[in-house]
Design a protein around this motif. Structure first.
Motif, PDB file in Angstrom:
ATOM      1  N   GLU A   1       1.337  -9.980  -8.240  1.00 39.67           N
ATOM      2  CA  GLU A   1       0.231  -9.171  -8.503  1.00 39.67           C
ATOM      3  C   GLU A   1      -0.816  -9.183  -7.307  1.00 39.67           C
ATOM      4  OE1 GLU A   1      -1.290  -9.865 -12.532  1.00 39.67           O
ATOM      5  OE2 GLU A   1       0.798 -10.412 -13.151  1.00 39.67           O
ATOM      6  N   GLU A   2      -0.740  -8.594  -6.405  1.00 37.21           N
ATOM      7  CA  GLU A   2      -1.502  -8.926  -5.130  1.00 37.21           C
ATOM      8  C   GLU A   2      -3.026  -8.766  -5.626  1.00 37.21           C
ATOM      9  OE1 GLU A   2       0.979  -6.338  -5.082  1.00 37.21           O
ATOM     10  OE2 GLU A   2      -0.520  -4.638  -5.270  1.00 37.21           O
ATOM     11  N   GLU A   3      -3.089  -8.041  -6.751  1.00 38.24           N
ATOM     12  CA  GLU A   3      -4.774  -8.247  -7.239  1.00 38.24           C
ATOM     13  C   GLU A   3      -5.161  -9.179  -7.711  1.00 38.24           C
ATOM     14  OE1 GLU A   3      -6.753  -4.941  -8.675  1.00 38.24           O
ATOM     15  OE2 GLU A   3      -5.950  -3.583  -7.238  1.00 38.24           O
TER      16      GLU A   3
ATOM     17  N   THR B   1       8.739   0.416  -0.453  1.00 38.14           N
ATOM     18  CA  THR B   1       7.722   1.569  -1.208  1.00 38.14           C
ATOM     19  C   THR B   1       6.513   1.216  -0.330  1.00 38.14           C
ATOM     20  OG1 THR B   1       7.124  -0.303  -2.773  1.00 38.14           O
ATOM     21  CG2 THR B   1       8.779   1.245  -3.556  1.00 38.14           C
ATOM     22  N   HIS B   2       6.175  -0.070  -0.213  1.00 39.61           N
ATOM     23  CA  HIS B   2       4.765  -0.038   0.467  1.00 39.61           C
ATOM     24  C   HIS B   2       4.589  -1.555   1.280  1.00 39.61           C
ATOM     25  CE1 HIS B   2       3.770  -2.018  -3.220  1.00 39.61           C
ATOM     26  NE2 HIS B   2       2.763  -2.487  -3.018  1.00 39.61           N
ATOM     27  N   ALA B   3       3.563  -1.729   1.976  1.00 46.96           N
ATOM     28  CA  ALA B   3       3.521  -2.988   2.929  1.00 46.96           C
ATOM     29  C   ALA B   3       2.892  -4.057   2.257  1.00 46.96           C
ATOM     30  CB  ALA B   3       3.001  -2.487   4.267  1.00 46.96           C
ATOM     31  N   HIS B   4       2.561  -4.124   0.968  1.00 45.72           N
ATOM     32  CA  HIS B   4       1.983  -5.638   0.244  1.00 45.72           C
ATOM     33  C   HIS B   4       3.350  -6.420   0.589  1.00 45.72           C
ATOM     34  CE1 HIS B   4      -1.412  -3.629  -1.940  1.00 45.72           C
ATOM     35  NE2 HIS B   4      -1.629  -4.134  -0.989  1.00 45.72           N
ATOM     36  N   SER B   5       2.636  -7.723   0.466  1.00 50.38           N
ATOM     37  CA  SER B   5       3.794  -8.809   1.035  1.00 50.38           C
ATOM     38  C   SER B   5       4.667  -9.047  -0.026  1.00 50.38           C
ATOM     39  CB  SER B   5       3.148 -10.079   1.472  1.00 50.38           C
ATOM     40  OG  SER B   5       2.057 -10.450   0.416  1.00 50.38           O
ATOM     41  N   ASP B   6       4.606  -8.810  -1.292  1.00 49.97           N
ATOM     42  CA  ASP B   6       5.619  -9.087  -2.332  1.00 49.97           C
ATOM     43  C   ASP B   6       6.444  -7.837  -2.460  1.00 49.97           C
ATOM     44  OD1 ASP B   6       3.222  -7.390  -3.170  1.00 49.97           O
ATOM     45  OD2 ASP B   6       3.721  -7.742  -5.433  1.00 49.97           O
ATOM     46  N   HIS B   7       6.345  -6.917  -1.862  1.00 51.46           N
ATOM     47  CA  HIS B   7       7.345  -5.696  -1.955  1.00 51.46           C
ATOM     48  C   HIS B   7       8.025  -5.733  -0.613  1.00 51.46           C
ATOM     49  CE1 HIS B   7       6.391  -3.654  -5.888  1.00 51.46           C
ATOM     50  NE2 HIS B   7       5.117  -4.446  -5.485  1.00 51.46           N
ATOM     51  N   ALA B   8       7.302  -5.943   0.498  1.00 51.21           N
ATOM     52  CA  ALA B   8       8.130  -5.852   1.985  1.00 51.21           C
ATOM     53  C   ALA B   8       8.271  -7.308   2.551  1.00 51.21           C
ATOM     54  CB  ALA B   8       7.176  -4.976   2.693  1.00 51.21           C
TER      55      ALA B   8
ATOM     56  N   GLY C   1       7.488   1.431  -7.179  1.00 49.19           N
ATOM     57  CA  GLY C   1       6.538   0.492  -6.665  1.00 49.19           C
ATOM     58  C   GLY C   1       5.568   0.018  -7.506  1.00 49.19           C
ATOM     59  N   ASP C   2       4.190   0.154  -6.560  1.00 47.59           N
ATOM     60  CA  ASP C   2       2.880   0.256  -6.992  1.00 47.59           C
ATOM     61  C   ASP C   2       2.578   1.530  -7.068  1.00 47.59           C
ATOM     62  OD1 ASP C   2       3.202  -2.481  -7.879  1.00 47.59           O
ATOM     63  OD2 ASP C   2       2.243  -3.058  -5.757  1.00 47.59           O
ATOM     64  N   TYR C   3       1.667   1.917  -8.143  1.00 46.39           N
ATOM     65  CA  TYR C   3       1.349   3.377  -7.932  1.00 46.39           C
ATOM     66  C   TYR C   3      -0.402   3.401  -8.837  1.00 46.39           C
ATOM     67  CZ  TYR C   3       2.933   4.345 -12.636  1.00 46.39           C
ATOM     68  OH  TYR C   3       3.476   4.172 -13.902  1.00 46.39           O
TER      69      TYR C   3
ATOM     70  N   GLY D   1       0.141   6.863  -4.211  1.00 46.04           N
ATOM     71  CA  GLY D   1      -1.479   6.779  -4.392  1.00 46.04           C
ATOM     72  C   GLY D   1      -1.854   5.307  -4.562  1.00 46.04           C
ATOM     73  N   HIS D   2      -1.131   4.378  -4.005  1.00 46.28           N
ATOM     74  CA  HIS D   2      -1.626   2.892  -4.336  1.00 46.28           C
ATOM     75  C   HIS D   2      -2.117   2.396  -2.855  1.00 46.28           C
ATOM     76  CE1 HIS D   2      -1.112  -1.273  -5.252  1.00 46.28           C
ATOM     77  NE2 HIS D   2      -0.126  -1.619  -4.176  1.00 46.28           N
ATOM     78  N   ILE D   3      -1.759   2.450  -1.705  1.00 47.64           N
ATOM     79  CA  ILE D   3      -2.381   2.136  -0.705  1.00 47.64           C
ATOM     80  C   ILE D   3      -1.885   3.231   0.405  1.00 47.64           C
ATOM     81  CG2 ILE D   3      -2.657  -0.298  -0.981  1.00 47.64           C
ATOM     82  CD1 ILE D   3      -0.164  -0.877   0.732  1.00 47.64           C
TER      83      ILE D   3
HETATM   84 ZN    ZN Z   1       1.104  -3.209  -3.990  1.00 47.43          ZN
END
Ligand code: ZN
Ligand code: ZN
Length: 338
Positions: A325-327, A32-39, A108-110, A87-89
């Motif tokens: 939660e990368e945030e 879905t996207h390149a944040h390390s918890d998803h990729a 994913g995250d949105y 719309g997340h990153i």
């Molecule tokens: Zn994310």
């Protein structure tokens, strides 16, 4: 057979023999996207959006990949796959899969508010919708980005008048690129931490238009930082790396800043409740727009959101995943994020 099943490796499409954002190495991963918890590292093949690809390569090395545009169709073992803006990153996508008339969307995250760089969240009709729930509490209602950027600009100007450096704490992928839109109208004197620099350069080299920034290096004399803006990832703030910016003030850019106690907990002077995730109303409107007959709720406040949906007559269930939660600020930082 359900189109998506929840396994120890991740979200699995048995018909297509691929996983979506697997947390263990698999043969075929759709990302879905390149944040390390998803990729995550180790899969045999990755399918992602064109703008996710350079960051995946930066973080995972020389991987076997295929990238697509939003709306482009790919088939895996007869399962129709397409990616749609989340719309997340930058590059973040919802994954739509269709097989024998059944449609499932993994979001994913949105984020539902357009931010100017991440693409506009596209509601996609489906039978089953898999949603995140990072900020799924009614207290989380974001102010519009314009207002937050305005406040951020004023905060920087105020610090400049006092001769102080403004240090903005933001994640290296997503927030760090987004807040440049708030900073550039006020100053072009922008420095970034090495982790943010790497991401920034990679995106620029890929053709994404971003303002120029300077990398913080040991040879830069201290006076250069006076009244400038520095963007640093969480984790850098506790280190001796910060000393060179004195006198400085810090502000954390995160949805968690909506709760005032988090200012103290993060040891920050200011906070801007700027999130890359949907707020409570955003989640509810996004879910509603899918028309899904069943909603699966992942990482965040799963029980709150799934209970609320069930009470509203939308069938929902909680699902355990390994997404983080990368945030979450100042907690355990992924080494590759710094
Ligand atoms: Zn994310
Ligand atoms: Zn996530």
């Amino acid at each position: 057979m359900a189109l998506i099943t929840f396994t120890d490796q991740g979200l699995y499409c048995e018909a297509g023999r691929f996983y979506i954002d697997p947390w263990r190495p698999v043969d075929h991963a759709v990302i879905t996207h390149a944040h390390s918890d998803h990729a995550r590292w180790g899969s045999g093949h990755y399918l992602c959006h064109h703008d996710t690809l350079p960051i995946l390569r930066l973080r995972l090395g020389n991987i076997n990949t295929q990238s697509v545009a939003w709306g482009e169709t790919v088939y895996k073992n007869g399962v129709k796959i397409s990616l749609h803006p989340a719309g997340h990153i930058i590059g973040s996508s919802q994954i739509r899969i269709e097989y024998k008339g059944e449609v499932c969307v993994v979001s994913g995250d949105y984020k539902t508010e357009p931010d100017g760089i991440s693409g506009s969240f596209e509601p996609v009709r489906c039978d089953n919708f898999i949603t995140e729930s990072t900020f799924a509490l009614p207290i989380y209602q974001w102010e519009p980005q314009d207002l937050l950027f305005d406040k951020m600009g004023k905060w920087i100007q105020n610090n400049q008048q006092e001769g102080k450096t403004s240090v903005l704490i933001a994640y290296s992928l997503g927030k760090a690129q987004r807040i440049l839109q708030a900073i550039t109208p006020v100053t072009q004197n922008i420095f970034v931490h090495g982790a943010i620099w790497n991401t920034h350069k990679t995106l620029q080299d890929h053709g994404i238009v971003l303002p120029d920034v300077q990398r913080v290096t040991p040879d830069i004399p201290k006076e250069k930082f006076r009244s400038s803006v520095v963007i640093a990832p969480p984790g850098a703030t506790e280190s001796s790396w910060m000393k060179r910016f004195q006198p400085y003030v810090t502000a954390v850019c995160s949805g968690w800043m909506q709760v005032r106690g988090n200012f103290r907990r993060n040891n920050t002077d200011a906070g801007f409740a700027l999130s890359d995730h949907a707020d409570w109303s955003g989640l509810l409107s996004a879910i509603d727009a899918t028309g899904a007959s069943k909603v699966f709720v992942t990482h965040g406040f799963q029980s709150v959101l799934s209970r609320y949906l069930n009470e509203k007559g939308i069938e929902a269930a909680e699902v355990k995943t390994a997404y983080g939660e990368e945030e979450t600020i100042s907690l355990i930082e992924n080494p590759d994020e710094i």
